[in-house]
Design a protein around this motif. Structure first.
Motif, mmCIF file in Angstrom:
data_model
loop_
_atom_site.group_PDB
_atom_site.id
_atom_site.type_symbol
_atom_site.label_atom_id
_atom_site.label_comp_id
_atom_site.label_asym_id
_atom_site.label_seq_id
_atom_site.Cartn_x
_atom_site.Cartn_y
_atom_site.Cartn_z
ATOM 1 N N VAL A 1 5.708 7.956 -13.253
ATOM 2 C CA VAL A 1 6.253 6.611 -13.036
ATOM 3 C C VAL A 1 6.780 6.481 -11.615
ATOM 4 O O VAL A 1 7.529 7.339 -11.138
ATOM 5 C CB VAL A 1 7.395 6.328 -14.041
ATOM 6 C CG1 VAL A 1 8.016 4.964 -13.787
ATOM 7 C CG2 VAL A 1 6.874 6.418 -15.475
ATOM 8 N N GLY A 2 6.390 5.391 -10.944
ATOM 9 C CA GLY A 2 6.984 5.049 -9.658
ATOM 10 C C GLY A 2 6.634 5.970 -8.507
ATOM 11 O O GLY A 2 7.405 6.089 -7.547
ATOM 12 N N VAL A 3 5.475 6.630 -8.559
ATOM 13 C CA VAL A 3 5.102 7.564 -7.495
ATOM 14 C C VAL A 3 4.693 6.789 -6.245
ATOM 15 O O VAL A 3 3.871 5.874 -6.306
ATOM 16 C CB VAL A 3 3.953 8.477 -7.958
ATOM 17 C CG1 VAL A 3 3.463 9.350 -6.809
ATOM 18 C CG2 VAL A 3 4.407 9.335 -9.124
ATOM 19 N N LYS A 4 5.266 7.171 -5.106
ATOM 20 C CA LYS A 4 4.934 6.501 -3.846
ATOM 21 C C LYS A 4 4.387 7.461 -2.798
ATOM 22 O O LYS A 4 3.549 7.100 -1.996
ATOM 23 C CB LYS A 4 6.164 5.781 -3.285
ATOM 24 C CG LYS A 4 6.656 4.615 -4.129
ATOM 25 C CD LYS A 4 7.836 3.925 -3.454
ATOM 26 C CE LYS A 4 8.266 2.689 -4.242
ATOM 27 N NZ LYS A 4 8.844 3.033 -5.555
ATOM 28 N N SER A 5 4.887 8.696 -2.781
ATOM 29 C CA SER A 5 4.513 9.628 -1.719
ATOM 30 C C SER A 5 3.457 10.619 -2.205
ATOM 31 O O SER A 5 3.582 11.179 -3.305
ATOM 32 C CB SER A 5 5.744 10.393 -1.233
ATOM 33 O OG SER A 5 5.379 11.375 -0.276
ATOM 34 N N SER B 1 0.828 -1.206 0.000
ATOM 35 C CA SER B 1 0.000 0.000 0.000
ATOM 36 C C SER B 1 0.865 1.261 0.000
ATOM 37 O O SER B 1 0.359 2.354 0.182
ATOM 38 C CB SER B 1 -0.932 0.017 1.218
ATOM 39 O OG SER B 1 -0.188 0.140 2.421
ATOM 40 N N PHE B 2 2.186 1.056 -0.201
ATOM 41 C CA PHE B 2 3.158 2.146 -0.295
ATOM 42 C C PHE B 2 3.350 2.894 1.022
ATOM 43 O O PHE B 2 3.759 4.060 1.028
ATOM 44 C CB PHE B 2 2.794 3.108 -1.440
ATOM 45 C CG PHE B 2 2.689 2.400 -2.756
ATOM 46 C CD1 PHE B 2 3.814 2.074 -3.479
ATOM 47 C CD2 PHE B 2 1.449 2.004 -3.246
ATOM 48 C CE1 PHE B 2 3.716 1.381 -4.681
ATOM 49 C CE2 PHE B 2 1.345 1.316 -4.447
ATOM 50 C CZ PHE B 2 2.490 1.000 -5.162
ATOM 51 N N SER B 3 3.065 2.201 2.115
ATOM 52 C CA SER B 3 3.412 2.730 3.428
ATOM 53 C C SER B 3 4.849 2.324 3.734
ATOM 54 O O SER B 3 5.282 1.225 3.375
ATOM 55 C CB SER B 3 2.477 2.164 4.502
ATOM 56 O OG SER B 3 1.149 2.590 4.284
ATOM 57 N N PRO B 4 5.623 3.187 4.431
ATOM 58 C CA PRO B 4 7.006 2.827 4.753
ATOM 59 C C PRO B 4 7.081 1.675 5.750
ATOM 60 O O PRO B 4 6.275 1.586 6.678
ATOM 61 C CB PRO B 4 7.578 4.118 5.354
ATOM 62 C CG PRO B 4 6.389 4.912 5.789
ATOM 63 C CD PRO B 4 5.274 4.545 4.861
ATOM 64 N N LEU C 1 -3.785 10.131 -9.720
ATOM 65 C CA LEU C 1 -2.347 9.941 -9.855
ATOM 66 C C LEU C 1 -1.865 8.783 -8.978
ATOM 67 O O LEU C 1 -0.984 8.026 -9.371
ATOM 68 C CB LEU C 1 -1.643 11.249 -9.484
ATOM 69 C CG LEU C 1 -0.217 11.462 -9.978
ATOM 70 C CD1 LEU C 1 0.130 12.942 -9.979
ATOM 71 C CD2 LEU C 1 0.790 10.706 -9.148
ATOM 72 N N LEU C 2 -2.454 8.637 -7.797
ATOM 73 C CA LEU C 2 -2.141 7.504 -6.922
ATOM 74 C C LEU C 2 -3.136 6.374 -7.184
ATOM 75 O O LEU C 2 -4.337 6.622 -7.321
ATOM 76 C CB LEU C 2 -2.212 7.912 -5.452
ATOM 77 C CG LEU C 2 -1.254 9.011 -4.997
ATOM 78 C CD1 LEU C 2 -1.481 9.322 -3.519
ATOM 79 C CD2 LEU C 2 0.201 8.602 -5.219
ATOM 80 N N VAL C 3 -2.644 5.153 -7.248
ATOM 81 C CA VAL C 3 -3.540 4.015 -7.461
ATOM 82 C C VAL C 3 -4.486 3.872 -6.270
ATOM 83 O O VAL C 3 -4.149 4.271 -5.143
ATOM 84 C CB VAL C 3 -2.727 2.718 -7.665
ATOM 85 C CG1 VAL C 3 -1.976 2.735 -8.973
ATOM 86 C CG2 VAL C 3 -1.757 2.478 -6.499
ATOM 87 N N PRO C 4 -5.681 3.329 -6.471
ATOM 88 C CA PRO C 4 -6.660 3.227 -5.387
ATOM 89 C C PRO C 4 -6.151 2.459 -4.172
ATOM 90 O O PRO C 4 -6.578 2.739 -3.040
ATOM 91 C CB PRO C 4 -7.840 2.502 -6.045
ATOM 92 C CG PRO C 4 -7.714 2.821 -7.489
ATOM 93 C CD PRO C 4 -6.235 2.881 -7.763
ATOM 94 N N GLU C 5 -5.235 1.494 -4.372
ATOM 95 C CA GLU C 5 -4.749 0.699 -3.239
ATOM 96 C C GLU C 5 -3.679 1.412 -2.421
ATOM 97 O O GLU C 5 -3.225 0.895 -1.396
ATOM 98 C CB GLU C 5 -4.222 -0.660 -3.724
ATOM 99 C CG GLU C 5 -3.144 -0.593 -4.783
ATOM 100 C CD GLU C 5 -3.694 -0.663 -6.195
ATOM 101 O OE1 GLU C 5 -2.934 -1.079 -7.083
ATOM 102 O OE2 GLU C 5 -4.880 -0.304 -6.402
ATOM 103 N N HIS C 6 -3.251 2.587 -2.851
ATOM 104 C CA HIS C 6 -2.302 3.377 -2.066
ATOM 105 C C HIS C 6 -2.941 3.763 -0.734
ATOM 106 O O HIS C 6 -4.165 3.920 -0.646
ATOM 107 C CB HIS C 6 -1.929 4.632 -2.858
ATOM 108 C CG HIS C 6 -0.782 5.408 -2.281
ATOM 109 N ND1 HIS C 6 -0.914 6.244 -1.196
ATOM 110 C CD2 HIS C 6 0.534 5.471 -2.640
ATOM 111 C CE1 HIS C 6 0.248 6.806 -0.915
ATOM 112 N NE2 HIS C 6 1.151 6.346 -1.780
#
Length: 526
Positions: A418-422, A84-87, A315-320
């Motif tokens: 591409v590759g956005v996490k935050s 889920s792109f959490s640290p 821009l962020l996927v729904p599962e983020h």
């Protein structure tokens, strides 16, 4: 296959001491691949063809995606990210001792490739070098909130911030370097030296050779700029893996070849159409909505990507962890698009007539000269024409195209993130004060409501509150069509049949190279 855990893999180390023109690419491949024979498969060498040579193997200065993916194999970082792109912890766990005070503690003794221990001193030295303005790291801006770094003991280091930042932990993604080599101004970009799963054996213009520390398996990155040639090389057995960066036609062609297999996985790369909000027509919401309802995104996914993409929302996927589920879909609806066009205030001088005396408006659409991007543009052109919107396609080499976009010299364009996490990407992309060169608000989007949500989210010390504010922000951006969402393209890899155990990741990382294996086969004529 169970999920591959890079941390567990690396932890186990502690226990181990010409461009083809004139004919279509598939036809050209068929013509050329029948000559020659495959290379003898050597099990201790796995070769990946990449689009170019990684530009920077010093993680403190790396900014391109290819370098960052190779650096993940060479260096470990303090944190990583979950699905889920959490640290989550990589080298170290952390505690937040106050709103501006974080303590990081390594959980086991980690070692560099020469066996020397990785300590808190190395962590501090790495980040202090990034913060040194004379060093010139592009990552200094995202870390400038660090006020001081204090080593507590051999395995513990404290970070003190100037002001509260709930996203701070997710910024600590720089690969850790040894303090003694930093002080010696070691050329890490030429001689990488980290504590990752791989060591670097050689760097040249022709290849970069890594070795997995746990089993001595060699991983060779071979730059091959042309996509058709990359496919040709994997069909002939000159390389073993090609990941992404092929046209949909080439991917489909590979699926039909017996020498290789194609693997797909969901991705996070966000394709979008950008609008110029300083344009008389595109600054009007009904105009943007008409375009959104006039393009059949699902038909494009089915035709161009053979279904290997999913409709984009934000821009962020729904599962983020701060993503939004179920944003209203801009469904394909030509009737609705025509009705919306009637709401647009169109100056008389912008209305033209076709040969049948039917009125239309012309909009310029800029894209790169990549064949796939041009084909997509022609699809949009054909879908919008019946509505009375004529796209004038302008394609340029990448440098010219990108420079025009940054300078606002466009009406419509298409790119991908591409590759956005935050989620702090929203400040960079949509804030009114982020117009180039101060950020990437290329469309010159200005919205007081969006600005206020961006500011409130940045000032919040609660991840839960931030997530809610970012969801409100994404809903607002979606309603106003700050950018038109297209799709999230799947990740994919073309693999020789001898390769097993290769895993794909949503952000396109190369971590699958850490556990894949290669079977020995005899030399075979093609």
């Amino acid at each position: 296959m169970p999920n591959f855990n890079r941390r567990q893999f690396i932890k186990s180390l502690s226990t181990a001491t010409p461009v083809l023109r004139g004919i279509g690419a598939p036809a050209a491949l068929s013509a050329l691949a029948i000559s020659g024979c495959s290379q003898v498969n050597t099990p201790n060498i796995i070769r990946m063809a990449v689009t170019g040579r990684p530009q920077m193997l010093d993680p403190r200065k790396a900014t391109d995606a290819l370098s960052s993916r190779v650096n993940r194999l060479l260096y470990r970082q303090l944190i990583d990210f979950d699905d889920s792109f959490s640290p989550i912890p990589d080298l170290a766990e952390w505690q937040q001792l106050s709103p501006t005070h974080y303590r990081f503690s390594t959980r086991e003794q980690n070692r560099f490739i020469d066996g020397s221990p990785l300590t808190a001193e190395d962590i501090a030295a790495t980040y202090l070098s990034v913060l040194n303005p004379e060093f010139g790291s592009a990552h200094r801006g995202s870390l400038k909130n660090i006020a001081r770094i204090k080593v507590i003991d051999n395995l513990t280091v404290d970070f003190h911030l100037n002001e509260m930042d709930a996203l701070f932990v997710g910024r600590l993604v720089i690969g850790i370097l040894p303090k003694r080599l930093i002080e010696q101004n070691h050329p890490f970009h030429l001689e990488p030296f980290g504590s990752g799963a791989c060591r670097c054996l050689s760097i040249s213009e022709q290849s970069i050779v890594l070795e997995r520390r746990i089993d001595k398996q060699q991983l060779v990155f071979i730059p091959v700029k042309d996509a058709t040639v990359r496919v040709l090389k994997i069909l002939k057995g000159e390389v073993d893996i090609v990941q992404n960066d092929l046209s949909p036609e080439l991917v489909n062609y590979c699926q039909q070849q017996k020498q290789v297999k194609v693997k797909f996985s969901r991705g996070t790369n966000f394709g979008y159409i950008g609008f110029n909000f300083e344009d008389r027509l595109l600054s009007q919401l009904p105009m943007r909505q008409a375009i959104a309802h006039g393009i059949n995104r699902q038909a494009v996914i089915d035709a161009m990507f053979k279904g290997h993409a999913r409709l984009g929302e934000g821009l962020l996927v729904p599962e983020h962890w701060s993503g939004v589920q179920g944003l209203d879909d801009y469904e394909y609806n030509p009737s609705k698009a025509k009705a919306l066009l009637k709401q647009v205030d169109i100056p008389a001088e912008l209305i033209q007539k076709d040969k049948n005396n039917q009125p239309f408006i012309e909009l310029s659409y800029k894209t790169s000269n990549d064949p796939t991007r041009i084909r997509l543009a022609t699809i949009y052109q054909s879908q919008l024409k019946p509505l009375g919107i004529h796209l004038k396609i302008q394609s340029y080499d990448w440098g010219t195209f990108y420079n025009d976009i940054k300078k606002g010299r466009f009406q419509l364009y298409s790119l991908a993130w591409v590759g956005v996490k935050s989620p702090d990407i929203f400040q960079y992309v949509f804030a009114s004060n982020a117009i180039p060169p101060k950020g990437a608000n290329r469309g010159r989007y200005r919205d007081e409501v969006a600005d206020a949500l961006i500011t409130r989210a940045a000032q919040s010390d609660s991840i839960a509150e931030q997530a809610e504010l970012y969801r409100q922000l994404q809903t607002r951006l979606h309603e106003k069509l700050a950018a038109m969402p297209l799709w999230y393209e799947d990740q994919y890899a073309v693999l020789r049949k001898e390769i097993s155990g290769y895993q794909l990741y949503a952000d396109g990382r190369f971590d699958g190279l850490l556990q894949c294996q290669k079977k020995v086969t005899a030399q075979v004529n093609l």
